[in-house]
Write an enzyme that holds these catalytic residues in place. Structure first.
Site, PDB file in Angstrom:
ATOM      1  CB  CYS A 113      -0.935   0.140   1.226  1.00 30.34           C
ATOM      2  SG  CYS A 113      -1.265  -1.658   1.974  1.00 30.34           S
ATOM      3  CE  LYS A 157      -1.750   0.955  -3.677  1.00 34.84           C
ATOM      4  NZ  LYS A 157      -2.629   0.012  -3.553  1.00 34.84           N
ATOM      5  CE1 TYR A 215      -4.797  -3.647  -4.274  1.00 32.79           C
ATOM      6  CE2 TYR A 215      -5.907  -5.844  -4.072  1.00 32.79           C
ATOM      7  CZ  TYR A 215      -5.015  -4.933  -3.622  1.00 32.79           C
ATOM      8  OH  TYR A 215      -4.495  -5.296  -2.339  1.00 32.79           O
ATOM      9  CG  HIS A 249     -22.581  23.355  -5.729  1.00 34.77           C
ATOM     10  ND1 HIS A 249     -22.554  22.321  -6.869  1.00 34.77           N
ATOM     11  CD2 HIS A 249     -22.357  24.579  -6.279  1.00 34.77           C
ATOM     12  CE1 HIS A 249     -22.783  22.969  -8.093  1.00 34.77           C
ATOM     13  NE2 HIS A 249     -22.731  24.287  -7.723  1.00 34.77           N
ATOM     14  CD  GLU A 280     -22.837  19.191  -6.086  1.00 34.71           C
ATOM     15  OE1 GLU A 280     -23.728  19.695  -5.501  1.00 34.71           O
ATOM     16  OE2 GLU A 280     -21.911  19.829  -6.580  1.00 34.71           O
TER      17      GLU A 280
HETATM   18  C1  LIG Z   1       1.346  -4.384  -4.189  1.00 31.49           C
HETATM   19  C2  LIG Z   1       0.423  -4.169  -3.047  1.00 31.49           C
HETATM   20  C3  LIG Z   1      -0.385  -3.143  -3.059  1.00 31.49           C
HETATM   21  C4  LIG Z   1      -1.399  -3.414  -1.776  1.00 31.49           C
HETATM   22  N1  LIG Z   1      -2.027  -2.247  -1.630  1.00 31.49           N
HETATM   23  C5  LIG Z   1      -3.092  -2.228  -0.563  1.00 31.49           C
HETATM   24  C6  LIG Z   1      -3.929  -0.993  -0.271  1.00 31.49           C
HETATM   25  O1  LIG Z   1      -3.597  -0.236  -1.273  1.00 31.49           O
HETATM   26  N2  LIG Z   1      -4.669  -1.162   0.563  1.00 31.49           N
HETATM   27  C7  LIG Z   1      -4.912  -2.085   1.502  1.00 31.49           C
HETATM   28  O2  LIG Z   1      -5.667  -2.251   2.509  1.00 31.49           O
HETATM   29  N3  LIG Z   1      -4.055  -3.167   1.122  1.00 31.49           N
HETATM   30  C8  LIG Z   1      -3.079  -3.285   0.348  1.00 31.49           C
HETATM   31  N4  LIG Z   1      -2.548  -4.344  -0.002  1.00 31.49           N
HETATM   32  C9  LIG Z   1      -2.544  -5.534   0.726  1.00 31.49           C
HETATM   33  C10 LIG Z   1      -1.853  -5.584   2.059  1.00 31.49           C
HETATM   34  O3  LIG Z   1      -0.438  -5.024   2.037  1.00 31.49           O
HETATM   35  C11 LIG Z   1      -2.012  -6.740   2.996  1.00 31.49           C
HETATM   36  O4  LIG Z   1      -3.556  -7.102   3.152  1.00 31.49           O
HETATM   37  C12 LIG Z   1      -1.500  -6.636   4.215  1.00 31.49           C
HETATM   38  O5  LIG Z   1      -0.133  -6.355   4.501  1.00 31.49           O
HETATM   39  C13 LIG Z   1      -1.570  -7.984   5.035  1.00 31.49           C
HETATM   40  O6  LIG Z   1      -1.283  -7.935   6.510  1.00 31.49           O
HETATM   41  P1  LIG Z   1      -0.525  -9.290   7.064  1.00 31.49           P
HETATM   42  O7  LIG Z   1      -0.282  -8.792   8.489  1.00 31.49           O
HETATM   43  O8  LIG Z   1      -1.544 -10.304   6.975  1.00 31.49           O
HETATM   44  O9  LIG Z   1       0.765  -9.565   6.343  1.00 31.49           O
HETATM   45  P2  LIG Z   1       2.096  -8.757   5.780  1.00 31.49           P
HETATM   46  O10 LIG Z   1       1.969  -7.278   5.897  1.00 31.49           O
HETATM   47  O11 LIG Z   1       2.452  -9.578   4.483  1.00 31.49           O
HETATM   48  O12 LIG Z   1       3.050  -9.302   6.719  1.00 31.49           O
HETATM   49  C14 LIG Z   1       3.757 -10.649   7.011  1.00 31.49           C
HETATM   50  C15 LIG Z   1       5.110 -10.459   7.604  1.00 31.49           C
HETATM   51  O13 LIG Z   1       5.569 -11.789   7.979  1.00 31.49           O
HETATM   52  C16 LIG Z   1       6.957 -12.041   7.714  1.00 31.49           C
HETATM   53  N5  LIG Z   1       7.155 -13.367   7.541  1.00 31.49           N
HETATM   54  C17 LIG Z   1       6.652 -14.220   6.781  1.00 31.49           C
HETATM   55  N6  LIG Z   1       6.955 -15.444   7.113  1.00 31.49           N
HETATM   56  C18 LIG Z   1       7.814 -15.224   8.050  1.00 31.49           C
HETATM   57  C19 LIG Z   1       8.353 -16.168   9.153  1.00 31.49           C
HETATM   58  N7  LIG Z   1       8.289 -17.644   8.908  1.00 31.49           N
HETATM   59  N8  LIG Z   1       9.137 -15.584  10.173  1.00 31.49           N
HETATM   60  C20 LIG Z   1       9.451 -14.424  10.221  1.00 31.49           C
HETATM   61  N9  LIG Z   1       8.584 -13.608   9.306  1.00 31.49           N
HETATM   62  C21 LIG Z   1       7.801 -14.199   8.399  1.00 31.49           C
HETATM   63  C22 LIG Z   1       6.995 -11.143   6.413  1.00 31.49           C
HETATM   64  O14 LIG Z   1       8.425 -10.738   6.059  1.00 31.49           O
HETATM   65  C23 LIG Z   1       6.103  -9.895   6.530  1.00 31.49           C
HETATM   66  O15 LIG Z   1       6.940  -8.933   6.952  1.00 31.49           O
HETATM   67  C24 LIG Z   1      -1.460  -4.492  -1.020  1.00 31.49           C
HETATM   68  C25 LIG Z   1      -0.689  -5.615  -1.220  1.00 31.49           C
HETATM   69  C26 LIG Z   1       0.367  -5.705  -2.255  1.00 31.49           C
HETATM   70  C27 LIG Z   1       1.270  -6.607  -2.631  1.00 31.49           C
END
Ligand SMILES: Cc1cc2nc3c(=O)[nH]c(=O)nc-3n(C[C@H](O)[C@H](O)[C@H](O)COP(=O)(O)OP(=O)(O)OC[C@H]3O[C@@H](n4cnc5c(N)ncnc54)[C@H](O)[C@@H]3O)c2cc1C
Length: 452
Positions: free
Chosen positions: A48, A51, A177, A435, A440
């Site tokens: 996010c 981007k 998206y 407006h 609106e």
């Molecule tokens: C290009 C892109 C654009 C996006 N734009 C938007 C947006 O505009 N709005 C929106 O709401 N969402 C957006 N998203 C989605 C959003 O980024 C995710 O929904 C969100 O980050 C999910 O959070 P999470 O905590 O589930 O996982 P993540 O944020 O993916 O965090 C997971 C973390 O776990 C770590 N990890 C994984 N495995 C291990 C392990 N075994 N040991 C230690 N660490 C580990 C990873 O390194 C990572 O840091 C976008 C995603 C992408 C790819």
């Protein structure tokens, strides 16, 4: 105090993991968080945040042109990729530090490295083993490139933000998206962008009118949109990557971005050591309180599938911590979650699509409006805003709102509150507009487009 090293061990310091860790620690839990790549996870580092910064950069290009008809002349603008990329890096580093501080501020221990589950109460990071009463898997998702000849030359959203040089010719594969947003970004920054999608129309899951309007506007903005076509092979050549398509045509590009989907990040997580169920989509199965089949192990955010949005992962992290460590019964309400697609112009959407509403409510009334934004009456830009309201005929409740136009993402947040509060069309009609704004129009659409 329990015999475990921690009350909670979180694997993954992304949106969901950090929020859960902070809140649990706030309730007095002893918390550790393992992270193997970057603080803040996908959203902050390769999602996010970067981007949206690149979307801002992309919008300047057209802004310079629009400004001329308003009397501005700033000469010929020139875009420098390295400036944008490096300024983005600086900002992300600042955010990484903030995330680290947020955790240290509540005395949650951050452990750098990959977490691997050993048993129901033990996580290993490298050689070190840690025990915890509860383990939370919040490892997010990972982009997936299907295998085909030359697939190793394709890149994903993980790499595109930090390319060494600007891809003057970019092929984007995918119709979700993320693919649409990158097409808008690189088109706006001046690249020649071709977007390929194997289906008849991209943005599956969005309202059908929005999908059609988006295809029209995005094609007008300069993206070469091609549907019902896929990549057969990629071969490196002297003048760039040679891409053979399934319709027999070829393309030449500097980069090929695959945005064809993400998979739950379960790599080397050690789930085979515990009794955690995996769905047919490869995501972790949980109950309504994020508990897996192994009672001490929980999972939330993208790794469980669902809506795969940052605010959803945050809400789940909070609900989990409140219940497990604050003793507060609560549950995330997934109804009427607004989302945006940051293409040019933006798409904002909340509630049911027309097809969903018709299936659920039977009889619906539709209100639609297409118009040229006021700004472009002078700028001359050929861009149209589209708005749509979907009303359940029986209750008069507005059950779906969809828009493609400037600031649609910003506008839709307020509309989502109204929909969650159960606003009827009559409430929309008696609301006095601001407006002159595009928004609106949502309170002045009187004549139904159709009703059935
Ligand atoms: C290009 C892109 C654009 C996006 N734009 C938007 C947006 O505009 N709005 C929106 O709401 N969402 C957006 N998203 C989605 C959003 O980024 C995710 O929904 C969100 O980050 C999910 O959070 P999470 O905590 O589930 O996982 P993540 O944020 O993916 O965090 C997971 C973390 O776990 C770590 N990890 C994984 N495995 C291990 C392990 N075994 N040991 C230690 N660490 C580990 C990873 O390194 C990572 O840091 C976008 C995603 C992408 C790819």
């Amino acid at each position: 105090m329990s015999d475990f090293d921690y009350d909670l061990f979180v694997i993954g310091a992304g949106s969901g993991g950090v929020r859960a860790a902070r809140m649990a620690a706030g309730f007095g839990a002893r918390v550790a968080v393992a992270e193997d790549r970057y603080m803040g996870g996908t959203c902050v580092n390769v999602g996010c945040v970067p981007k949206k910064l690149y979307v801002y950069a992309a919008e300047f290009g057209k802004g310079f042109k629009d400004g001329q008809e308003f009397g501005w002349n700033a000469g010929a603008p020139h875009f420098d990729w390295a400036t944008l990329r490096d300024n983005k890096k600086t900002e992300i580093s600042r955010l990484n530090a903030i995330y680290r501080k947020l955790l240290s501020g509540v005395e949650a221990q951050v452990i750098n490295g990959r977490g691997r589950i050993i048993d129901a109460h033990t996580v290993a990071v490298g050689e070190q083993h840690y025990t915890a009463e509860k383990i939370l898997v919040a490892t997010g998702g990972w982009p997936h490139i299907p295998e085909f000849p030359g697939s190793e030359y394709a890149i994903t959203s993980n790499e595109i933000f930090d390319l060494e040089s600007f891809p003057q010719r970019l092929v984007i594969v995918g119709g979700g998206y993320i693919a649409v947003e990158f097409a808008g970004i690189f088109n706006g920054l001046g690249a020649q962008v071709t977007q390929l999608y194997r289906g008849p129309l991209f943005l599956r899951g969005f309202d059908s009118d929005i999908r059609a309007h988006a295809a029209q506007e995005i094609a007008k903005s300069g993206v070469d949109l091609r549907f019902e076509v896929n990549v057969e092979s990629i071969t490196p050549g002297a003048s760039g990557l040679q891409i053979l398509l399934t319709d027999g045509t070829t393309l030449e590009a500097d980069s090929v971005l695959y945005a064809t989907g993400r998979k739950a990040n379960l790599l080397e997580l050690g789930l085979e050591n515990v009794d955690v169920g995996i769905s047919e989509f490869g995501t972790i199965e949980v109950d309504e309180h994020y508990r897996t089949a192994q009672p001490s192990i929980f999972a939330l955010g993208d790794v469980t599938g669902g809506m795969e949005l940052t605010p959803v992962a945050l809400a789940e992290g909070m609900a989990f911590a409140r219940r497990q460590f604050g003793g507060i019964e609560n549950q995330v309400d997934y109804d009427f979650i607004a989302t945006a697609v940051f293409c040019q112009p933006n798409i904002g959407t909340v509630g049911f699509t027309e097809d969903e509403a018709r299936a659920k409510f039977g009889h619906i009334r539709l209100f639609k409006s297409t118009f040229r934004p006021m700004k472009h009456t002078i700028s001359g830009r050929d861009e149209k805003t589209f708005m749509k309201l979907i009303v359940d005929k029986a209750s008069d409740r507005v059950v779906g709102v969809h828009m493609m136009g400037p600031d649609a993402g910003e506008i839709m947040q307020g509309i989502a509150i109204a929909l969650r509060a159960g606003a009827t069309k009559a409430v929309f009609d008696t609301t006095i507009g601001i407006h002159p704004t595009a928004a609106e129009e949502f309170v002045t659409m009187r004549e139904p487009w159709t009703e059935d």
